[in-house]
Design a protein around this motif. Structure first.
Motif, short mmCIF file in Angstrom:
data_model
loop_
_atom_site.label_atom_id
_atom_site.label_comp_id
_atom_site.label_asym_id
_atom_site.label_seq_id
_atom_site.Cartn_x
_atom_site.Cartn_y
_atom_site.Cartn_z
N HIS A 162 0.85 -1.19 0.00
CA HIS A 162 0.00 0.00 0.00
C HIS A 162 0.89 1.24 0.00
O HIS A 162 2.12 1.13 0.11
N SER A 164 0.74 3.47 2.28
CA SER A 164 0.87 3.96 3.66
C SER A 164 2.32 4.11 4.16
O SER A 164 2.58 4.99 5.00
N ARG A 188 0.17 -6.65 -4.77
CA ARG A 188 -0.37 -7.71 -3.90
C ARG A 188 -0.55 -8.98 -4.71
O ARG A 188 -0.83 -8.92 -5.91
N GLN A 201 -2.51 3.38 -5.85
CA GLN A 201 -3.28 3.97 -4.76
C GLN A 201 -2.92 5.44 -4.61
O GLN A 201 -1.89 5.90 -5.10
N GLU A 203 -2.72 7.92 -1.21
CA GLU A 203 -2.80 8.00 0.24
C GLU A 203 -2.89 9.46 0.62
O GLU A 203 -2.34 10.31 -0.07
N PHE A 244 -3.46 1.03 11.47
CA PHE A 244 -2.80 2.35 11.60
C PHE A 244 -3.77 3.48 11.85
O PHE A 244 -3.36 4.64 11.99
N PHE A 298 -6.30 8.67 4.75
CA PHE A 298 -7.15 7.79 3.95
C PHE A 298 -6.38 7.26 2.75
O PHE A 298 -5.33 7.80 2.38
N GLY A 299 -6.87 6.17 2.19
CA GLY A 299 -6.21 5.56 1.04
C GLY A 299 -7.24 4.99 0.09
O GLY A 299 -8.28 4.49 0.54
#
Ligand code: PHE
Length: 330
Positions: A162, A164, A188, A201, A203, A244, A298-299
């Motif tokens: 991700h 993050s 993934r 993504q 973030e 998180f 947020f993601g």
């Protein structure tokens, strides 16, 4: 002899020139025949006879050579002229590329948040355990690690699951307050109609002094953002879990695509999940040494947004480079 030289000079093509050359210097050429007469010439005249012939031969050979260069140059120029390409000419068959729907969606989201004064941050695709998991309140053997089907490398690095970890990198290298987005590629081990092993993504992380950032701030920003992306949709926050963030929520939009009647895109409920969010967990602040701070994060998956915006049914088709799909985005 002048006649021959004139003939050479009057030739118009390399082929003509060659046949004149043969006429003069070929096996049965006029000059060759002259040379053959040599044996019948009395000895005392042989020298001057030969000298004269050689002089003629030299003059003719020079004339042929000169003409040859001239004709070659001419034919090259003709060729260049005929093959000239006018790059300014209009061609209605011309096909040009288009921005990929994933890039287009990503750029649209980036621009939206840049206008709200969010900085754009980046991090490496090959991450370590600390940034991708540990500092995000996912200690080793934590069951929530199963949420991410991670690609591990032999040297204990991994492909980030991700965006993050960019939160962690930014907080480690910058002081609060922070207002950032991190767009990028993630990986993934997953492959079906809604998953590809590589996807994208965005973030977001906002940090300020303790109690300055609330869930209400997060909610406001997200409702405005989702209505900017999808039009007049309703937005619903559902309690959820991310290691998180605490509290955490998943965010749904009302199904604008079939007006709540249930369709292939929206499932029976009439709601569509579009992102994950929450208030930054204190353990994350502890991991980066931030004291007395509050924040939200947020993601979201960019492909999912692109699919909804463009009504694309199969996520995998975005990465098949099929021009029948991509051609529609010109
Ligand atoms: N990292 C989460 C995911 O990949 C998304 C998320 C980001 C959730 C930030 C909350 C806060 O699913």
């Amino acid at each position: 002899m002048n006649l021959w030289i004139e003939k050479i000079q009057n030739t118009k093509t390399l082929e003509d020139l060659e046949s004149v050359r043969v006429e003069i210097l070929g096996k049965k050429g006029v000059l060759t025949i002259e040379f053959a007469k040599m044996k019948d010439i009395p000895n005392e005249e042989k020298k001057s006879f030969a000298e004269n012939l050689n002089k003629q031969k030299e003059a003719i050979t020079d004339a042929i050579e000169e003409k040859k260069l001239e004709l070659e140059k001419e034919s090259l120029n003709k060729k260049l002229e005929s093959e000239k390409i006018d790059v300014t000419k209009f061609n209605k068959e011309l096909s040009c590329g288009a921005v990929h729907p994933v890039s287009e969606t990503m750029n649209r989201i980036i621009t939206y948040f840049q206008n709200l004064n969010f900085a754009v941050e980046e991090g490496p695709l090959v991450e370590d355990d600390f940034h991708n998991f540990e500092a995000l309140n996912l200690p080793k053997y934590h069951p929530a690690r199963d949420m991410a089907d991670t690609f591990y490398n032999k040297d204990y690095t991994l492909l980030r699951t991700h965006t993050s970890p960019v939160q962690i990198r930014t907080m480690l290298s910058q002081k609060s307050p922070i207002r950032m987005i991190a767009p990028g590629t993630v990986f993934r081990r997953d492959f079906d109609i809604t998953h590809t092993p590589m996807f994208h993504q965005i973030e977001a992380l906002v940090v300020d002094e303790a109690d300055k950032i609330s869930f209400a701030n997060l909610k406001h920003v997200l409702v405005e953002f989702l209505q900017h992306m999808f039009g007049e949709v309703e937005v619903r926050f559902r309690p959820s879990y991310f290691p998180f963030t605490e509290p955490s929520a998943e965010v749904d939009i009302s199904c604008v695509f079939c007006k709540g009647n249930g369709c292939r895109v929206c499932s029976q409920t009439g709601w569509l999940e579009v992102l994950g969010c929450g208030i930054v967990d204190q353990n994350v602040f502890d991991a980066v040494g931030y004291k007395n701070k509050s924040g939200y994060a947020f993601g979201l998956g960019i492909e999912r947004f692109a699919m909804l915006i463009h009504s694309i049914g199969d996520l995998r088709s975005l990465f098949e480079s099929d021009t029948r799909l991509l051609g529609q985005f010109k």
